[in-house]
Scaffold this motif. Structure first.
Motif, PDB file in Angstrom:
ATOM      1  N   ALA A  29       0.871  -1.178   0.194  1.00 49.70           N
ATOM      2  CA  ALA A  29       0.153  -0.113   0.025  1.00 49.70           C
ATOM      3  C   ALA A  29       0.898   1.266  -0.180  1.00 49.70           C
ATOM      4  N   ASP A  30       0.308   2.377  -0.277  1.00 50.63           N
ATOM      5  CA  ASP A  30       0.962   3.632  -0.434  1.00 50.63           C
ATOM      6  C   ASP A  30       1.280   4.079   0.871  1.00 50.63           C
ATOM      7  N   PRO A  31       2.402   4.650   1.252  1.00 49.10           N
ATOM      8  CA  PRO A  31       2.737   5.002   2.683  1.00 49.10           C
ATOM      9  C   PRO A  31       2.563   6.402   2.879  1.00 49.10           C
ATOM     10  N   TYR A  32       1.905   7.144   1.987  1.00 50.32           N
ATOM     11  CA  TYR A  32       1.594   8.516   2.106  1.00 50.32           C
ATOM     12  C   TYR A  32       0.226   8.444   2.571  1.00 50.32           C
ATOM     13  N   ARG A  33      -0.266   9.283   3.592  1.00 52.29           N
ATOM     14  CA  ARG A  33      -1.666   9.622   4.061  1.00 52.29           C
ATOM     15  C   ARG A  33      -2.574  10.556   3.277  1.00 52.29           C
ATOM     16  N   TYR A  48       1.703  12.605  -2.109  1.00 52.44           N
ATOM     17  CA  TYR A  48       3.149  12.390  -1.482  1.00 52.44           C
ATOM     18  C   TYR A  48       3.578  13.104  -0.368  1.00 52.44           C
ATOM     19  N   TYR A  49       2.257  13.240   0.612  1.00 49.20           N
ATOM     20  CA  TYR A  49       2.169  13.888   1.807  1.00 49.20           C
ATOM     21  C   TYR A  49       2.125  13.132   3.042  1.00 49.20           C
ATOM     22  N   THR A  50       2.669  12.971   3.994  1.00 45.32           N
ATOM     23  CA  THR A  50       2.638  12.193   5.228  1.00 45.32           C
ATOM     24  C   THR A  50       1.593  13.090   6.254  1.00 45.32           C
ATOM     25  N   THR A  51       1.675  14.442   6.127  1.00 43.68           N
ATOM     26  CA  THR A  51       0.893  15.230   7.283  1.00 43.68           C
ATOM     27  C   THR A  51      -0.216  15.934   6.295  1.00 43.68           C
ATOM     28  N   ILE A  52      -1.364  16.400   6.986  1.00 39.89           N
ATOM     29  CA  ILE A  52      -2.017  17.359   6.129  1.00 39.89           C
ATOM     30  C   ILE A  52      -1.394  18.709   6.276  1.00 39.89           C
ATOM     31  N   GLY A  64      -6.853  24.486  -4.846  1.00 38.55           N
ATOM     32  CA  GLY A  64      -6.802  22.963  -4.820  1.00 38.55           C
ATOM     33  C   GLY A  64      -7.327  22.520  -3.319  1.00 38.55           C
ATOM     34  N   PHE A  65      -7.313  21.289  -3.097  1.00 36.62           N
ATOM     35  CA  PHE A  65      -7.774  20.722  -1.726  1.00 36.62           C
ATOM     36  C   PHE A  65      -6.964  19.557  -1.378  1.00 36.62           C
ATOM     37  N   CYS A  66      -7.017  19.146  -0.176  1.00 40.54           N
ATOM     38  CA  CYS A  66      -6.297  17.955   0.250  1.00 40.54           C
ATOM     39  C   CYS A  66      -7.418  16.875   0.668  1.00 40.54           C
ATOM     40  N   GLN A  83      13.813  -2.208  12.452  1.00 38.39           N
ATOM     41  CA  GLN A  83      12.713  -1.446  13.528  1.00 38.39           C
ATOM     42  C   GLN A  83      11.743  -1.170  12.749  1.00 38.39           C
ATOM     43  N   ALA A  84      10.117  -1.121  13.384  1.00 41.20           N
ATOM     44  CA  ALA A  84       9.239  -0.685  12.765  1.00 41.20           C
ATOM     45  C   ALA A  84       9.022   0.833  13.336  1.00 41.20           C
ATOM     46  N   ARG A  85       8.456   1.538  12.792  1.00 38.34           N
ATOM     47  CA  ARG A  85       7.924   3.070  13.212  1.00 38.34           C
ATOM     48  C   ARG A  85       6.748   3.086  12.728  1.00 38.34           C
ATOM     49  N   ARG A  86       6.019   3.849  13.294  1.00 44.79           N
ATOM     50  CA  ARG A  86       4.533   4.371  12.979  1.00 44.79           C
ATOM     51  C   ARG A  86       4.496   5.254  12.193  1.00 44.79           C
ATOM     52  N   ARG A  87       3.887   5.393  11.200  1.00 46.55           N
ATOM     53  CA  ARG A  87       3.509   6.349   9.947  1.00 46.55           C
ATOM     54  C   ARG A  87       2.747   7.409  10.841  1.00 46.55           C
ATOM     55  N   SER A  88       3.043   8.682  10.388  1.00 47.73           N
ATOM     56  CA  SER A  88       2.555   9.986  10.835  1.00 47.73           C
ATOM     57  C   SER A  88       1.198  10.112  10.238  1.00 47.73           C
TER      58      SER A  88
END
Length: 88
Positions: A29-33, A48-52, A64-66, A83-88
């Protein structure tokens, strides 16, 4: 006759190899939220954005919009050290 058998055996090995290789490369799956859609929804899109905040900064001034990425699964990402890390 021997050439035909050799060719068929070679084809069978190639098919078996490609099938095994295909199983090892499972889709991820895509790692970008977040996705940014530019324009009035008919323009381009970038997911390609991990945060809003990153997404909003990208569309700021451009119009535009998110929106949430439909392919984001929220599972932890494995790092190079294992090591596993949590996606933000």
């Amino acid at each position: 006759m021997r050439a035909v058998v050799t060719i068929l055996a070679t084809i069978a090995i190639l098919i078996a190899t490609s099938t095994i290789d295909g199983r090892q490369n499972d889709a991820q799956a895509d790692p970008y939220r977040w996705c940014a859609t530019y324009g009035a929804g008919f323009g381009s899109e970038s997911c390609y954005y991990t945060t809003i905040e990153q997404c909003r900064a990208s569309v700021s001034g451009l119009g535009g919009f998110c929106r949430p990425n439909n392919l984001y699964d929220g599972k932890p990402v494995a790092t190079a050290d294992g090591q596993a890390r949590r996606r933000s």
